[in-house]
Scaffold this motif. Structure first.
Motif, short mmCIF file in Angstrom:
data_model
loop_
_atom_site.label_atom_id
_atom_site.label_comp_id
_atom_site.label_asym_id
_atom_site.label_seq_id
_atom_site.Cartn_x
_atom_site.Cartn_y
_atom_site.Cartn_z
N ASP A 123 0.83 -1.20 0.00
CA ASP A 123 0.00 0.00 0.00
C ASP A 123 0.86 1.25 0.00
N ALA A 124 1.94 1.27 0.80
CA ALA A 124 2.83 2.43 0.85
C ALA A 124 3.53 2.62 -0.48
N ASP A 155 5.98 8.48 2.17
CA ASP A 155 5.13 7.87 3.18
C ASP A 155 6.01 7.09 4.14
N ARG A 156 5.65 7.11 5.42
CA ARG A 156 6.42 6.40 6.45
C ARG A 156 5.53 5.38 7.11
N PHE A 157 6.11 4.22 7.39
CA PHE A 157 5.34 3.16 8.03
C PHE A 157 6.30 2.21 8.72
N GLU A 158 5.73 1.39 9.63
CA GLU A 158 6.52 0.44 10.41
C GLU A 158 6.16 -0.98 10.00
N LEU A 211 11.44 1.13 10.64
CA LEU A 211 10.71 2.31 10.18
C LEU A 211 11.15 2.57 8.74
N SER A 244 10.71 4.53 5.00
CA SER A 244 10.24 5.72 4.30
C SER A 244 10.22 5.40 2.81
#
Length: 322
Positions: free
Chosen positions: A1-2, A13-16, A30, A32
């Motif tokens: 999705d990111a 977009d940032r996500f873990e 993490l 990016s």
């Protein structure tokens, strides 16, 4: 999705995500994600930059746990003080002061004492653990007398709600029958240290014994004091955390201890170990779940005062209350 979001919109977009390493360890990353755009403005894909944040996540979780713990421990006595004050005010308005008045005032005093103890422990933890600069006096100390004083203090607690107390069926045993070698130490801090160890054992021992023993080595110029209990014990995976401030093992037995006597803020053992280290000694633990724990305090005959520790022979700390 990111990846799709970065590809379609061109926005970062940032996500873990959790990643399992080859050794089986799970770490948190993490990431990016940003679109990879050519000179002609065409999006050819996405670029990911990752950073391992496992320790940061653990730190955040511990901060949240600490805040919840502090809030709970401070709210309980405050609710008691506020409720009892309201009761007294209602009695005064009705012109009634009955036989319960002394007990109400005593309970209020106990609640206030708990708050004072918590604040004092937080201040000690800040100085000892974080700032690492504290004032220490150099007193001639007979640890046999300190042991007897601490045990008398613990036994005279008698179920007071502002401090730990012995569970029914638990015996407090002192095997130190002869004087020990005189040592150079901060008498108040040594009393505080041993008091923390004994009350910690009282909180987690629901049956059996708490035994205090001592020995010494003239060759090594060291004094040893053991506090052994038959309590719930500490699991192997948590034993390395036992001296961390604001840290407590989360288990059913420890929850039971909280309901019966209160666990406090988890500062006593961290303060105790720092006091031992600043004397040039140490505090260690051996433990087995369901069997019990043994804390060994080691103190040198002569204090080792380093550059981060001030000598304060003329000033003593706040005395422990009986």
């Amino acid at each position: 999705d990111a990846c799709k979001k970065a590809y379609n919109s061109g926005d970062a977009d940032r996500f873990e995500i959790n990643v399992v390493k080859r050794d089986g360890q799970t770490v948190t990353m993490l990431l990016s994600a940003t679109a990879c755009v050519s000179m002609q403005g065409k999006t050819n894909g996405a670029i990911f930059i990752g950073q391992e944040i496992t320790q940061l996540k653990t730190l955040d979780e511990r901060k949240a746990s600490m805040m919840a713990m502090v809030s709970h421990e401070l709210k309980s006595p405050l609710h008691g003080i506020i409720g009892l004050c309201s009761s007294l005010m209602d009695s005064h308005a009705d012109g009634e002061y009955n036989d319960k008045f002394p007990a109400v005032v005593e309970t209020m005093r106990n609640c206030a004492t708990r708050l004072l103890d918590m604040v004092a422990n937080i201040m000690d933890a800040s100085v000892l653990v974080n700032n690492k600069r504290m004032r220490m006096s150099k007193d001639p100390v007979q640890m046999k007398d300190v042991i007897e004083e601490v045990l008398h203090l613990c036994q005279s607690g008698g179920g007071r709600k502002d401090r730990a107390y012995l569970q029914k069926g638990v015996k407090l045993i002192n095997t130190v029958n002869h004087p020990l070698p005189m040592i150079q130490a901060d008498a108040y801090r040594c009393t505080q240290l041993l008091y923390n160890l004994v009350t910690n054992a009282m909180k987690f021992t629901h049956k059996g014994t708490i035994t205090i023993a001592a020995g010494y080595s003239d060759a090594e110029q060291l004094l040893y004091i053991d506090v052994e209990d038959t309590g719930v014990g500490v699991s192997p995976e948590n034993i390395h955390r036992i001296f961390e401030p604001f840290d407590q093992e989360d288990s059913q037995d420890h929850s039971e201890s909280q309901r019966s006597g209160g666990l406090g803020l988890g500062l006593g053992l961290s303060i105790s170990r720092e006091v031992a280290l600043k004397h040039g000694g140490d505090l260690t633990i051996e433990s087995e779940v369901g069997v019990g724990s043994t804390f060994r305090l080691t103190l040198p005959y002569k204090m080792h005062v380093d550059s981060d520790t001030e000598d304060m022979s003329a000033e003593a700390g706040t005395p422990l209350q009986s």
